[in-house]
Enzyme design. Sequence first.
Site, mmCIF file in Angstrom:
data_model
loop_
_atom_site.group_PDB
_atom_site.id
_atom_site.type_symbol
_atom_site.label_atom_id
_atom_site.label_comp_id
_atom_site.label_asym_id
_atom_site.label_seq_id
_atom_site.Cartn_x
_atom_site.Cartn_y
_atom_site.Cartn_z
ATOM 1 N N GLY A 85 55.119 31.730 61.260
ATOM 2 C CA GLY A 85 54.544 31.656 60.340
ATOM 3 C C GLY A 85 54.598 32.670 59.217
ATOM 4 O O GLY A 85 56.506 33.101 59.930
ATOM 5 N N ASN A 86 54.304 33.725 59.013
ATOM 6 C CA ASN A 86 54.742 33.571 57.864
ATOM 7 C C ASN A 86 53.961 34.883 56.629
ATOM 8 O O ASN A 86 52.831 35.301 57.179
ATOM 9 C CB ASN A 86 55.773 33.342 56.079
ATOM 10 C CG ASN A 86 55.073 32.987 55.578
ATOM 11 O OD1 ASN A 86 54.192 33.620 54.549
ATOM 12 N ND2 ASN A 86 54.818 31.367 55.810
ATOM 13 N N ARG A 87 54.344 35.933 56.284
ATOM 14 C CA ARG A 87 53.631 37.534 55.594
ATOM 15 C C ARG A 87 52.529 37.288 54.341
ATOM 16 O O ARG A 87 52.225 38.048 54.017
ATOM 17 C CB ARG A 87 54.638 38.266 55.550
ATOM 18 C CG ARG A 87 54.442 39.243 57.264
ATOM 19 C CD ARG A 87 56.034 40.153 57.346
ATOM 20 N NE ARG A 87 55.243 40.988 56.098
ATOM 21 C CZ ARG A 87 56.153 41.985 55.922
ATOM 22 N NH1 ARG A 87 57.353 42.312 56.446
ATOM 23 N NH2 ARG A 87 55.977 43.339 55.105
ATOM 24 N N SER A 88 53.078 36.014 53.861
ATOM 25 C CA SER A 88 52.030 35.901 52.190
ATOM 26 C C SER A 88 50.786 35.864 52.539
ATOM 27 O O SER A 88 49.834 35.347 53.269
ATOM 28 C CB SER A 88 52.795 34.111 51.838
ATOM 29 O OG SER A 88 51.318 34.140 51.228
#
Length: 233
Positions: A33-36
């Site tokens: 995943g990512n940090r958005s």
Amino acid sequence: HRADALPRDMEGLRVVVSAGGTREPLDPVRYLGNRSSGKQGYALARTAAQRGARVTLVSAHTLALPDPAAVDVVKVGTTAELRDAVHKAAADADVVVMAAAVADFRPVTRAEFKIKKTDRDPDPIGLTRNPDVLAELVEARRGVPGSTQTIVGFAAETGDSGADVLDHARAKLARKGCDLLVVNAVGEGKAFETEDNAGWVLAADGTEQPIALGSKSAMATEVWDSAMSLRDR
Ligand code: CTP
Ligand code: CA
């Protein structure tokens, strides 16, 4: 901007905003995943609704955020789910804004059961490319003669040894073929998991509008102002 101070200039428009970040499962408990956080996308959806638009918000992993008032919220997890929801909502939309951080890759396989550690080193994780939803939207619009749909992308960029933030962003705008690209400079506490954003709105016609450091609501107002002035031409 207070809601009652906003113009009602988006009355009658249907808009789609994607927000948050997609996650690609490795097994039932783990993901890439990512940090958005989704805050910028939520600010865009809220502002558009306050300006009178009918808004669909396609929201990926934004659990901490309350649904904005008078917005149709569709929750998604993976890129495949986000893609389906965005294309469905975009079919009759006047403006589509892709504020979500879409995972570029997903694991080739998704384990049915939790991956267990053993005495040996783990296998490498094989990845495959995800479809580019923004590019697909541009392609779909090309197939609709006379379409007046406006398509907006977002990019968080860092400079590197070869090129600065704006060089990367200009190349990305040209590559994607969207009408506007909203560029955030990342690093030094900017963009991720923060309350404030700064950057530029780059238009396909070469116009470049700087956005001063300010709240995500202020940036949302700038983005809708740019999109509306593009549609007025
Ligand atoms: N995007 C998308 N589908 C993807 C990847 C990105 O729709 N699979 C959209 C994002 O929502 C964003 C825009 O494309 O609006 C730019 O995303 P970004 O990750 O900056 O672009 P990429 O082409 O993936 O380039 P990079 O190699 O810099 O990640
Ligand atoms: Ca990407």
